[in-house]
Design a protein around this motif. Sequence first.
Motif, PDB file in Angstrom:
ATOM      1  N   LEU A  52       0.953  -0.928   0.082  1.00  0.00           N
ATOM      2  CA  LEU A  52      -0.276   0.026  -0.033  1.00  0.00           C
ATOM      3  C   LEU A  52       1.332   0.925   0.333  1.00  0.00           C
ATOM      4  O   LEU A  52       1.873   1.456   0.512  1.00  0.00           O
ATOM      5  N   PRO A  53       0.306   2.219  -0.684  1.00  0.00           N
ATOM      6  CA  PRO A  53       1.283   3.430  -0.756  1.00  0.00           C
ATOM      7  C   PRO A  53       1.403   3.993   0.679  1.00  0.00           C
ATOM      8  O   PRO A  53       0.188   4.029   0.977  1.00  0.00           O
ATOM      9  N   ALA A  54       2.432   4.731   0.589  1.00  0.00           N
ATOM     10  CA  ALA A  54       2.744   5.455   2.168  1.00  0.00           C
ATOM     11  C   ALA A  54       3.058   7.078   1.515  1.00  0.00           C
ATOM     12  O   ALA A  54       3.104   7.365   0.496  1.00  0.00           O
ATOM     13  N   LEU A  55       2.387   7.883   2.647  1.00  0.00           N
ATOM     14  CA  LEU A  55       2.000   9.292   2.280  1.00  0.00           C
ATOM     15  C   LEU A  55       3.320   9.518   2.639  1.00  0.00           C
ATOM     16  O   LEU A  55       4.225   9.518   3.437  1.00  0.00           O
ATOM     17  N   ASP A  56       3.718  10.733   2.077  1.00  0.00           N
ATOM     18  CA  ASP A  56       5.297  11.273   2.245  1.00  0.00           C
ATOM     19  C   ASP A  56       5.118  12.316   2.885  1.00  0.00           C
ATOM     20  O   ASP A  56       4.271  13.650   2.241  1.00  0.00           O
ATOM     21  N   ASP A  57       5.230  12.974   4.233  1.00  0.00           N
ATOM     22  CA  ASP A  57       4.912  14.158   4.871  1.00  0.00           C
ATOM     23  C   ASP A  57       5.724  15.414   4.610  1.00  0.00           C
ATOM     24  O   ASP A  57       5.488  16.199   5.210  1.00  0.00           O
ATOM     25  N   THR A  62       0.095  14.810   6.445  1.00  0.00           N
ATOM     26  CA  THR A  62      -0.402  13.482   6.363  1.00  0.00           C
ATOM     27  C   THR A  62      -1.346  13.684   7.075  1.00  0.00           C
ATOM     28  O   THR A  62      -2.182  12.632   7.989  1.00  0.00           O
ATOM     29  N   GLU A  63      -1.121  14.612   8.234  1.00  0.00           N
ATOM     30  CA  GLU A  63      -2.342  14.671   9.685  1.00  0.00           C
ATOM     31  C   GLU A  63      -2.944  15.333  10.325  1.00  0.00           C
ATOM     32  O   GLU A  63      -4.553  15.078  10.942  1.00  0.00           O
ATOM     33  N   GLU A  69      -8.815  10.832   6.809  1.00  0.00           N
ATOM     34  CA  GLU A  69      -9.786   9.641   6.165  1.00  0.00           C
ATOM     35  C   GLU A  69      -9.731   9.240   4.732  1.00  0.00           C
ATOM     36  O   GLU A  69      -9.960   7.709   4.818  1.00  0.00           O
ATOM     37  N   ALA A  70      -9.658  10.303   4.142  1.00  0.00           N
ATOM     38  CA  ALA A  70      -9.056   9.617   2.480  1.00  0.00           C
ATOM     39  C   ALA A  70      -8.503   8.530   2.711  1.00  0.00           C
ATOM     40  O   ALA A  70      -8.280   7.854   1.406  1.00  0.00           O
ATOM     41  N   TYR A  71      -7.453   9.022   3.103  1.00  0.00           N
ATOM     42  CA  TYR A  71      -6.444   6.926   3.143  1.00  0.00           C
ATOM     43  C   TYR A  71      -6.644   6.317   3.749  1.00  0.00           C
ATOM     44  O   TYR A  71      -6.289   5.163   2.866  1.00  0.00           O
ATOM     45  N   GLN A  72      -7.256   6.326   4.965  1.00  0.00           N
ATOM     46  CA  GLN A  72      -8.489   4.961   5.330  1.00  0.00           C
ATOM     47  C   GLN A  72      -8.850   4.156   4.107  1.00  0.00           C
ATOM     48  O   GLN A  72      -9.278   3.517   4.216  1.00  0.00           O
ATOM     49  N   GLN A  73      -9.720   5.252   3.314  1.00  0.00           N
ATOM     50  CA  GLN A  73     -11.041   4.621   2.391  1.00  0.00           C
ATOM     51  C   GLN A  73     -10.178   4.719   1.113  1.00  0.00           C
ATOM     52  O   GLN A  73     -10.564   3.099   1.039  1.00  0.00           O
ATOM     53  N   LEU A  74      -8.753   5.044   1.075  1.00  0.00           N
ATOM     54  CA  LEU A  74      -7.868   4.599  -0.119  1.00  0.00           C
ATOM     55  C   LEU A  74      -8.104   2.798   0.323  1.00  0.00           C
ATOM     56  O   LEU A  74      -7.864   2.178  -0.600  1.00  0.00           O
TER      57      LEU A  74
END
Length: 394
Positions: A52-57, A62-63, A69-74
Amino acid sequence: MTEFVRLLYRQLQASFPPTRAYSIQELRRLGLPDALVHHLQHQAIARAEAMLPALDDTWFETEAPDVREAYQQLRNRLRSHVRIPATVWPELLGESLQALTGYLIQPIRTLTAHIFAEADAVPADEVLRRMHWFQPYAYFREAVAFYVEEKQVAHLERERFESLLVRVDRELTADFDAEAWVRLLRPLYELAALLPERPVVLPASLLIAFFTEKQQSHLVQRLQAEGTALLTAEALARLLAGKEPSAPGTTSVAEEKAEALPLWRRFQLQQANAGDPRSTTEAAALPRWMQFYQQLPAEQMPEPPTAELEREVLGEPGLRNRELFITHLFNGDRSAYLRVLRLLRDTPTWAEASQLIAREVFRRYQVNIYSEPAVAFTDAVERRYRKNQASPLQ
């Protein structure tokens, strides 16, 4: 067990060769047992998590709540569309077959090893999450969830977890007859049905291991004394009931018809007949599993005004399992539960009572009639009518 798993693996490798990826939806459509597909899905999700892709802060906040919420839905959407690549299909299939077979034969041993592989104490929510890898024998999950909630424990230790499952299993099976044992073994027979042999049989060695963990020494001795290497479900039922088992190659007419149908078709027919009232024999074979939910011994429990009504309609199991029935069958509506009990008290026959349950409970609250709470409730109600029929005063 090793030979049984090897045969299953070889059969499935031939039917599902590692030449392409397999989606979970496809495996389910093609008729693999639900328990196996369920475990494969958890295996696949666990492997896919690393992809799964990780978000780059560095570039994103990212917080931020809406980003999280959008990332969790993805992540959730991706999990629901997981598939197993051809390169890892043989490995995951073999691991799932080994784990599921071990669980169906020795669930306590397998669950304990699965959950406490890395530590002797595990957070309670993680224990419950790991238990969901295995679909059958839902009473174990229900019991542990109830225990965690009631005791408000944050962690479970290996020894406490194992002793809880042993107690649950002992109380569940305390009054099992032959038909109830065979019903509990149904997922294992469904797994064996993947093999080409007909009628479907299980090696006696697996059944001996199953009953050994259940601490049913008299049944183990009966299986050992019989000396039959392979047993159909019908032959096992006769043996457990103390009757002479059928010859390994013989089946009843009903069993022959059932075995002639593919597994998916047998399930389809069962679903089509879901609205029909169950026969006395079938209902009597259903497990009465909810005894372990009692919070206190009956003599210590204060009896509310509803206790006599419950005892009259459901017997002692109803008195002990009130909260579970209300939660699982009536969406937490206590008044609806009492209303149905009053209706059942005044219903003269089981045929009418079964229709009332179907209408006022199963359809009204969208209850799965094959769920264990539904089975336990229906069985308790029917027992009252069987008891009345047997009484010479009726």
